[in-house]
Design a protein around this motif. Sequence first.
Motif, PDB file in Angstrom:
ATOM      1  N   VAL A   1       0.971  -1.250   0.107  1.00 47.83           N
ATOM      2  CA  VAL A   1      -0.114   0.032   0.118  1.00 47.83           C
ATOM      3  C   VAL A   1       0.980   1.275   0.042  1.00 47.83           C
ATOM      4  O   VAL A   1       1.785   1.283   0.628  1.00 47.83           O
ATOM      5  CB  VAL A   1      -0.786   0.124   1.233  1.00 47.83           C
ATOM      6  N   ILE A   2       0.488   2.210  -0.636  1.00 43.75           N
ATOM      7  CA  ILE A   2       1.074   3.654  -0.722  1.00 43.75           C
ATOM      8  C   ILE A   2       0.190   4.594   0.271  1.00 43.75           C
ATOM      9  O   ILE A   2      -0.773   4.747  -0.220  1.00 43.75           O
ATOM     10  CB  ILE A   2       1.386   3.950  -2.175  1.00 43.75           C
ATOM     11  N   GLY A   3       0.950   5.019   0.891  1.00 44.58           N
ATOM     12  CA  GLY A   3       0.354   6.347   1.681  1.00 44.58           C
ATOM     13  C   GLY A   3       1.020   7.557   1.488  1.00 44.58           C
ATOM     14  O   GLY A   3       2.254   7.879   1.576  1.00 44.58           O
ATOM     15  N   ILE A   4       0.217   8.616   1.174  1.00 41.05           N
ATOM     16  CA  ILE A   4       0.632  10.018   1.001  1.00 41.05           C
ATOM     17  C   ILE A   4       0.384  10.610   2.047  1.00 41.05           C
ATOM     18  O   ILE A   4      -0.485  10.782   2.742  1.00 41.05           O
ATOM     19  CB  ILE A   4       0.054  10.557  -0.176  1.00 41.05           C
ATOM     20  N   THR A   5       1.629  11.198   2.687  1.00 41.21           N
ATOM     21  CA  THR A   5       1.402  12.054   4.206  1.00 41.21           C
ATOM     22  C   THR A   5       1.658  13.526   3.836  1.00 41.21           C
ATOM     23  O   THR A   5       2.000  13.802   2.830  1.00 41.21           O
ATOM     24  CB  THR A   5       2.673  11.293   5.065  1.00 41.21           C
TER      25      THR A   5
ATOM     26  N   THR B   1      -0.037  14.607  -6.411  1.00 42.41           N
ATOM     27  CA  THR B   1       0.957  13.495  -5.938  1.00 42.41           C
ATOM     28  C   THR B   1       0.368  12.189  -6.413  1.00 42.41           C
ATOM     29  O   THR B   1       1.100  11.104  -6.568  1.00 42.41           O
ATOM     30  CB  THR B   1       1.075  13.684  -4.448  1.00 42.41           C
ATOM     31  N   ILE B   2      -0.880  12.024  -6.322  1.00 40.96           N
ATOM     32  CA  ILE B   2      -1.613  10.918  -6.574  1.00 40.96           C
ATOM     33  C   ILE B   2      -1.456  10.519  -8.069  1.00 40.96           C
ATOM     34  O   ILE B   2      -1.078   9.282  -8.352  1.00 40.96           O
ATOM     35  CB  ILE B   2      -2.969  10.651  -6.170  1.00 40.96           C
ATOM     36  N   LYS B   3      -1.558  11.445  -8.996  1.00 45.41           N
ATOM     37  CA  LYS B   3      -1.328  11.373 -10.288  1.00 45.41           C
ATOM     38  C   LYS B   3       0.088  10.816 -10.750  1.00 45.41           C
ATOM     39  O   LYS B   3       0.420  10.075 -11.700  1.00 45.41           O
ATOM     40  CB  LYS B   3      -1.637  12.745 -10.927  1.00 45.41           C
ATOM     41  N   LYS B   4       1.069  11.618 -10.061  1.00 45.34           N
ATOM     42  CA  LYS B   4       2.394  11.122 -10.141  1.00 45.34           C
ATOM     43  C   LYS B   4       2.814  10.017  -9.765  1.00 45.34           C
ATOM     44  O   LYS B   4       3.453   9.308 -10.293  1.00 45.34           O
ATOM     45  CB  LYS B   4       3.538  12.284  -9.347  1.00 45.34           C
ATOM     46  N   ILE B   5       2.443   9.490  -8.562  1.00 49.64           N
ATOM     47  CA  ILE B   5       2.466   8.011  -8.238  1.00 49.64           C
ATOM     48  C   ILE B   5       1.852   6.877  -9.019  1.00 49.64           C
ATOM     49  O   ILE B   5       2.643   6.175  -9.501  1.00 49.64           O
ATOM     50  CB  ILE B   5       1.950   7.718  -6.713  1.00 49.64           C
TER      51      ILE B   5
ATOM     52  N   PRO C   1      -2.998   0.040  -4.010  1.00 47.94           N
ATOM     53  CA  PRO C   1      -3.772   1.089  -3.450  1.00 47.94           C
ATOM     54  C   PRO C   1      -3.169   2.282  -2.991  1.00 47.94           C
ATOM     55  O   PRO C   1      -2.028   1.979  -2.305  1.00 47.94           O
ATOM     56  CB  PRO C   1      -4.465   0.307  -2.062  1.00 47.94           C
ATOM     57  N   VAL C   2      -3.378   3.475  -3.265  1.00 45.70           N
ATOM     58  CA  VAL C   2      -2.788   4.781  -2.716  1.00 45.70           C
ATOM     59  C   VAL C   2      -3.802   5.719  -2.018  1.00 45.70           C
ATOM     60  O   VAL C   2      -4.978   5.804  -2.358  1.00 45.70           O
ATOM     61  CB  VAL C   2      -2.414   5.628  -3.955  1.00 45.70           C
ATOM     62  N   TYR C   3      -3.474   5.750  -0.583  1.00 45.57           N
ATOM     63  CA  TYR C   3      -4.180   6.537   0.220  1.00 45.57           C
ATOM     64  C   TYR C   3      -3.625   7.847   0.635  1.00 45.57           C
ATOM     65  O   TYR C   3      -2.427   7.836   0.797  1.00 45.57           O
ATOM     66  CB  TYR C   3      -4.790   5.936   1.546  1.00 45.57           C
ATOM     67  N   THR C   4      -4.317   9.060   0.925  1.00 49.42           N
ATOM     68  CA  THR C   4      -3.819  10.046   1.533  1.00 49.42           C
ATOM     69  C   THR C   4      -3.953   9.839   3.023  1.00 49.42           C
ATOM     70  O   THR C   4      -4.973   9.528   3.555  1.00 49.42           O
ATOM     71  CB  THR C   4      -4.633  11.222   1.031  1.00 49.42           C
ATOM     72  N   ILE C   5      -3.021   9.962   3.868  1.00 46.44           N
ATOM     73  CA  ILE C   5      -3.196   9.655   5.240  1.00 46.44           C
ATOM     74  C   ILE C   5      -2.489  10.755   6.220  1.00 46.44           C
ATOM     75  O   ILE C   5      -1.689  11.336   5.459  1.00 46.44           O
ATOM     76  CB  ILE C   5      -2.626   8.136   5.624  1.00 46.44           C
ATOM     77  N   ASP C   6      -2.891  10.519   7.463  1.00 48.05           N
ATOM     78  CA  ASP C   6      -2.390  11.558   8.227  1.00 48.05           C
ATOM     79  C   ASP C   6      -1.491  10.141   9.297  1.00 48.05           C
ATOM     80  O   ASP C   6      -2.131   9.465   9.992  1.00 48.05           O
ATOM     81  CB  ASP C   6      -3.312  12.206   9.374  1.00 48.05           C
TER      82      ASP C   6
END
Lengths: 172, 135
Positions: free
Chosen positions: A116-120, A130-134, A146-151
């Motif tokens: 899983v990839i998490g964007i912090t 960032t999601i687009k670049k990933i 799966p790519v999530y934006t997370i805290d």
Amino acid sequence: MHKKVAFIGSVGSGKTTIIDNLSSINTVNTDVESSVDIGKEMTTVGIDYGHIVVDQETTLGLYGVPGQRKFSFIWDFVKDGLWAVVILVRNRDRESIHELDHLLDYFDIQQHMPCVIGITHVDSESGESTIKKIKSTLQPRGLNLPVYTIDARDKECANLIMRTLIAIEESQ
Amino acid sequence: MKQTFADLFKQIDSKLHSIRCLSLTTEDGFSVFSQTAGSFKVEDDKLSAVTSSLTALGSAAAKQLIGAKFESTCIETNEGLMFMIKTKYQDKPCVLSLISGNDPNLGQIRFYLNKLAAYLETAKLSAANDSQPQK
């Protein structure tokens, strides 16, 4: 069964924080004061270790590694026998997105493994670009992760990551 | 004239004989000074990263398993040993490390490296001869 989960990603992407958040034991922490400006006071130079008991038969070992490439010999300790990988990427951070490419190669990430990839650090700015670049990094590799934006500080976000990893395995 | 790290290397080598490397690294793994002897070669970046990681892991073990403050750690091999000790240089937390020759005396190494670590806490060395091999 003890399963290994690696938390990887560039410096300051939140690996230590998310492991602290998830672990049911006091984590082994190897943070030291940073002598250069990396946008935070402390940095990991060894291994962070945390532990989760999933059920009577399964425990998860959470291994966080330093973000700087010069510590890649630590990555090698963790790399063998991995069950899952969590990659953290700092929002709108070119270096962090660039590092994703290197980490996908180094840890030999394949579509069949739980990953899983998490964007912090999405507090003030949207994570859309960032999601687009990933996605454009993953696509040529035939990866659809799966790519999530997370805290990383939020326990619910941390739990979402772990639930996703388990769901990926169960779906295979 | 200010003292250099090479001078310190010579001094400690005169006490311990045949040391292969003496290095000062920031706690987060950046090389400050490094000196090697003869044909012994080691990459500065690698040495700094390894000493930093091992010291941090030693600190974590000392704190979490023994409930004590970390002082030093040692790797023994069939061709000598590597000794690492925490120190400060110009108020920054650092690690001083030494790679010995083939016939090390751990007690002596610990004694002289402790003395050197204490000295470095107040020293201001000249940058000359950084990371240069000794002839």
